[in-house]
Design an enzyme around this catalytic site. Structure first.
Site, short mmCIF file in Angstrom:
data_model
loop_
_atom_site.label_atom_id
_atom_site.label_comp_id
_atom_site.label_asym_id
_atom_site.label_seq_id
_atom_site.Cartn_x
_atom_site.Cartn_y
_atom_site.Cartn_z
N TYR A 155 -27.48 -6.00 8.33
CA TYR A 155 -27.47 -4.85 9.25
C TYR A 155 -28.78 -4.82 10.05
CZ TYR A 155 -27.17 0.15 10.58
OH TYR A 155 -27.12 1.35 11.27
N THR A 190 -23.63 11.17 8.43
CA THR A 190 -22.32 10.86 9.02
C THR A 190 -21.48 10.22 7.90
OG1 THR A 190 -22.84 8.56 9.58
CG2 THR A 190 -23.48 10.21 11.22
N1 LIG Z 1 -25.91 7.40 10.30
C1 LIG Z 1 -27.12 6.84 10.38
O1 LIG Z 1 -28.05 7.17 9.61
C2 LIG Z 1 -27.39 5.79 11.44
C3 LIG Z 1 -28.71 5.43 11.68
C4 LIG Z 1 -28.99 4.48 12.65
C5 LIG Z 1 -27.96 3.90 13.36
N2 LIG Z 1 -26.67 4.26 13.10
C6 LIG Z 1 -25.62 3.63 13.90
O2 LIG Z 1 -24.92 4.64 14.59
C7 LIG Z 1 -23.62 4.14 14.93
C8 LIG Z 1 -22.60 5.19 14.57
O3 LIG Z 1 -22.60 5.33 13.16
P1 LIG Z 1 -22.38 6.73 12.42
O4 LIG Z 1 -23.55 6.92 11.55
O5 LIG Z 1 -21.99 7.77 13.38
O6 LIG Z 1 -21.18 6.33 11.43
P2 LIG Z 1 -19.61 6.51 11.56
O7 LIG Z 1 -19.06 5.67 10.46
O8 LIG Z 1 -19.27 7.95 11.62
O9 LIG Z 1 -19.29 5.86 12.98
C9 LIG Z 1 -19.02 4.52 13.19
C10 LIG Z 1 -17.87 4.42 14.16
O10 LIG Z 1 -17.63 3.04 14.48
C11 LIG Z 1 -16.24 2.80 14.36
N3 LIG Z 1 -15.98 1.39 14.11
C12 LIG Z 1 -16.30 0.65 13.01
N4 LIG Z 1 -15.84 -0.60 13.15
C13 LIG Z 1 -15.24 -0.68 14.36
C14 LIG Z 1 -14.57 -1.71 15.07
N5 LIG Z 1 -14.42 -2.94 14.54
N6 LIG Z 1 -14.08 -1.44 16.29
C15 LIG Z 1 -14.21 -0.20 16.82
N7 LIG Z 1 -14.81 0.82 16.20
C16 LIG Z 1 -15.32 0.58 14.97
C17 LIG Z 1 -15.82 3.71 13.21
O11 LIG Z 1 -14.42 3.89 13.13
C18 LIG Z 1 -16.58 4.97 13.55
O12 LIG Z 1 -15.91 5.75 14.50
C19 LIG Z 1 -23.47 2.81 14.21
O13 LIG Z 1 -23.72 1.76 15.12
C20 LIG Z 1 -24.56 2.87 13.15
O14 LIG Z 1 -24.98 1.59 12.75
C21 LIG Z 1 -26.36 5.19 12.16
#
Ligand SMILES: NC(=O)c1ccc[n+]([C@@H]2O[C@H](COP(=O)([O-])OP(=O)(O)OC[C@H]3O[C@@H](n4cnc5c(N)ncnc54)[C@H](O)[C@@H]3O)[C@@H](O)[C@H]2O)c1
Length: 250
Positions: A155, A190
């Site tokens: 990641y 999330t």
């Molecule tokens: N939550 C955190 O602490 C955090 C921190 C830094 C970065 N992020 C990043 O933020 C982004 C959103 O994550 P989140 O925390 O809202 O989690 P989340 O799981 O709620 O959102 C992720 C989204 O991506 C979609 N997804 C996954 N695989 C997919 C695919 N193959 N095709 C299309 N859609 C797909 C999921 O269905 C979901 O809607 C991600 O890129 C994650 O790495 C999250």
């Protein structure tokens, strides 16, 4: 203030979490929103937006497939007559283990969704922006693009790659009126991180290290995405914008 009135925005990964909050925020400022996701809960995001009087649609899109992203851009343009900005946010957090225990399938998932998914999305979006004379892109990286935490190697590497890709695209297209930035959120509660939020041991350790002493809500990430896509962000290009409550300052 409706900074996106009459505009259309494409968002991947808006079934839940940061993507859903950002889709709602764009719609509240007048944007029509085209969502691409593999999770049918994106229909709930659409219903929330429509319930508030906004415009949104969902097209099933697997970001691992370049053809799905081409079709998503086409769907946005077909439905709303335009695409002004894109938020490439879909991502997965593979199971956490040390490098010597990571399976090839877990590594492939991180490469395919967290890196190639952003690359394919940018290709489709940039082809459109080149045709219409410009646009803005925001990619979701992470503080994992800036620092490393244990047991998140794939990641972390892919989020570093997203930050690098963001710079590469900014450099290639700056003269063509396409701006490309990334966001680097810290811990946001999330569905992806609910297991951390539910673990007293994890939260006590994390909050003790983090000067804000808490995790973010997805609604605290969305405003930066909107700013980067708005005219107010006109001189921000190639940046990876940290939104971490001070985590990486400490
Ligand atoms: N939550 C955190 O602490 C955090 C921190 C830094 C970065 N992020 C990043 O933020 C982004 C959103 O994550 P989140 O925390 O809202 O989690 P989340 O799981 O709620 O959102 C992720 C989204 O991506 C979609 N997804 C996954 N695989 C997919 C695919 N193959 N095709 C299309 N859609 C797909 C999921 O269905 C979901 O809607 C991600 O890129 C994650 O790495 C999250």
């Amino acid at each position: 203030m409706e900074r996106f009135a009459g505009k259309a925005v494409l968002i991947t990964g808006a079934a839940t979490g940061i993507g859903r909050a950002t889709a709602l925020a764009f719609a509240r400022e007048g944007a029509s929103v085209m969502i691409g996701d593999v999770d049918a809960r994106a229909d709930e995001t659409v219903a929330l937006i429509v319930g508030e009087g906004g415009n949104a649609a969902f097209r099933h899109t697997d970001v691992r497939k370049a053809a799905d992203l081409d079709a998503l851009v086409a769907a946005c343009v077909d439905r709303y007559g335009r695409m002004d900005a894109a938020f490439n946010n879909a991502g997965v957090l593979p199971p956490q283990r040390p490098i010597h225990e990571v399976t090839e399938a877990e590594l492939d998932l991180a490469i395919d969704v967290d890196f190639k998914g952003v690359f394919f999305a940018m290709q489709a979006e940039i082809r459109h922006f080149l045709k219409v004379g410009g646009g803005t892109i925001v990619n979701t990286a992470s503080v994992g693009a800036l620092i490393a935490d244990p047991n998140m190697s794939a990641y972390c590497a892919m989020k570093h790659a997203v930050s690098g890709l963001t710079k590469a695209a900014a450099v290639e297209y700056a003269q063509l009126n396409i701006r490309v930035n990334a966001i680097a959120p810290g811990f946001v509660v999330t569905p992806m991180t609910q297991h951390w939020a539910d673990s007293n041991e994890f939260t006590q350790m994390f909050y003790a290290q983090n000067i804000s002493g808490r995790a973010a809500r997805p609604e605290e990430i969305a405003p930066t995405v909107l700013h980067l896509c708005s005219d107010g962000g006109s001189f921000i290009n190639g940046a990876t914008f940290t939104i971490d409550g001070g985590q990486t300052a400490h």
